[in-house]
Design a protein around this motif. Structure first.
Motif, PDB file in Angstrom:
ATOM      1  N   ALA A   1       5.520  -9.363  38.443  1.00  0.00           N
ATOM      2  CA  ALA A   1       5.791  -8.408  39.522  1.00  0.00           C
ATOM      3  C   ALA A   1       5.378  -6.999  39.119  1.00  0.00           C
ATOM      4  N   LEU A   2       5.625  -6.620  37.875  1.00  0.00           N
ATOM      5  CA  LEU A   2       5.234  -5.289  37.417  1.00  0.00           C
ATOM      6  C   LEU A   2       3.721  -5.124  37.353  1.00  0.00           C
ATOM      7  N   VAL A   3       3.009  -6.153  36.931  1.00  0.00           N
ATOM      8  CA  VAL A   3       1.543  -6.084  36.871  1.00  0.00           C
ATOM      9  C   VAL A   3       0.968  -5.914  38.280  1.00  0.00           C
ATOM     10  N   LEU A   4       1.500  -6.688  39.240  1.00  0.00           N
ATOM     11  CA  LEU A   4       1.019  -6.551  40.621  1.00  0.00           C
ATOM     12  C   LEU A   4       1.328  -5.165  41.186  1.00  0.00           C
ATOM     13  N   THR A   5       2.519  -4.655  40.897  1.00  0.00           N
ATOM     14  CA  THR A   5       2.881  -3.313  41.371  1.00  0.00           C
ATOM     15  C   THR A   5       1.994  -2.252  40.729  1.00  0.00           C
ATOM     16  N   ALA A   6       1.740  -2.377  39.425  1.00  0.00           N
ATOM     17  CA  ALA A   6       0.876  -1.416  38.731  1.00  0.00           C
ATOM     18  C   ALA A   6      -0.549  -1.486  39.270  1.00  0.00           C
ATOM     19  N   ALA A   7      -1.030  -2.697  39.558  1.00  0.00           N
ATOM     20  CA  ALA A   7      -2.384  -2.833  40.104  1.00  0.00           C
ATOM     21  C   ALA A   7      -2.479  -2.187  41.485  1.00  0.00           C
ATOM     22  N   ALA A   8      -1.468  -2.398  42.314  1.00  0.00           N
ATOM     23  CA  ALA A   8      -1.472  -1.793  43.647  1.00  0.00           C
ATOM     24  C   ALA A   8      -1.404  -0.273  43.544  1.00  0.00           C
ATOM     25  N   ALA A   9      -0.565   0.256  42.658  1.00  0.00           N
ATOM     26  CA  ALA A   9      -0.457   1.712  42.492  1.00  0.00           C
ATOM     27  C   ALA A   9      -1.761   2.295  41.956  1.00  0.00           C
ATOM     28  N   THR A  10      -2.395   1.584  41.029  1.00  0.00           N
ATOM     29  CA  THR A  10      -3.677   2.049  40.483  1.00  0.00           C
ATOM     30  C   THR A  10      -4.743   2.089  41.573  1.00  0.00           C
ATOM     31  N   TYR A  11      -4.788   1.050  42.403  1.00  0.00           N
ATOM     32  CA  TYR A  11      -5.766   1.020  43.489  1.00  0.00           C
ATOM     33  C   TYR A  11      -5.548   2.184  44.461  1.00  0.00           C
ATOM     34  N   VAL A  12      -4.275   2.397  44.837  1.00  0.00           N
ATOM     35  CA  VAL A  12      -3.976   3.499  45.761  1.00  0.00           C
ATOM     36  C   VAL A  12      -4.367   4.830  45.122  1.00  0.00           C
ATOM     37  N   GLY A  13      -4.089   5.002  43.840  1.00  0.00           N
ATOM     38  CA  GLY A  13      -4.470   6.239  43.147  1.00  0.00           C
ATOM     39  C   GLY A  13      -5.973   6.439  43.131  1.00  0.00           C
ATOM     40  N   ILE A  14      -6.729   5.383  42.872  1.00  0.00           N
ATOM     41  CA  ILE A  14      -8.196   5.477  42.865  1.00  0.00           C
ATOM     42  C   ILE A  14      -8.712   5.853  44.253  1.00  0.00           C
TER      43      ILE A  14
END
Length: 192
Positions: free
Chosen positions: A25-38
């Motif tokens: 769950a943390l990896v998916l959340t971090a990936a989503a946050a990274t994508y939004v940041g990019i």
């Protein structure tokens, strides 16, 4: 019975950790946050978006209620996923093991070992062949199935008493309730 350290050790052996689920769950959340940041950085630098511009994504989210059944289906899927994650976070994960509470030591036994011992005791008491008794141990129940030889009369209540006596001699925590079932041979050679 047990001191605090042994109690923690027994709990760790009988309950499964949620580490893999939490990391996922943390990896998916971090990936989503990274994508939004990019996407936000690309939007601020006036570059082309990777997938969708933040303004277009916000407009689409605003239009979701107008999508009707497609929006409702998406919301339902996300809601069910959220309920599953909450359920997994709250519910204790159980391993197929029980604590044996008789004695001053911390003893944890696998359900397969307990099932084999109960099956052997029932088999010896009933004097049936090997493989005629099958035992399945769950978290709070034991299911004992006996397949007697043709013409052999076995009472399910007696089987339940034997299994319950064997289970109670172990002092399992949590306690396990025994259920018994007799499979009689049918006229066509199968089991009923």
């Amino acid at each position: 019975m047990l001191n605090g350290i042994l109690t923690r050790v027994v709990r760790r052996e009988t309950h499964s950790p949620r580490t893999a689920l939490a990391v996922g769950a943390l990896v998916l959340t971090a990936a989503a946050a990274t994508y939004v940041g990019i996407e936000l950085v690309l939007h601020l630098t006036r570059s082309q978006p990777l997938l969708v511009a933040p303004g277009d994504a916000a407009k689409w989210l605003g239009d979701v209620p107008a999508l009707g059944s497609a929006g409702a289906a998406g919301a339902l899927v996300i809601g069910v996923l959220g309920l599953v994650l909450v359920g997994l976070a709250i519910a204790p994960g159980r391993r197929s093991k029980h604590q044996l509470t008789d004695g001053p030591y911390a003893v944890v036994a696998d359900n397969g070992v307990i099932a084999s011992a109960v099956a052997e005791r029932v088999r010896r008491e009933l004097d049936v062949s090997r493989g005629a008794v099958v035992v399945g141990i769950g978290h709070r129940s034991a299911d004992v199935t006996v397949r007697p030889e043709p013409g052999q009369q076995i009472d399910a209540g007696y089987v339940r008493e034997i299994a319950a006596a064997e289970l109670s001699s172990y002092g399992l925590s949590p306690t396990v309730r025994a259920r018994a079932r007799i499979q009689r041979p049918t006229s066509n050679g199968g089991q009923e």
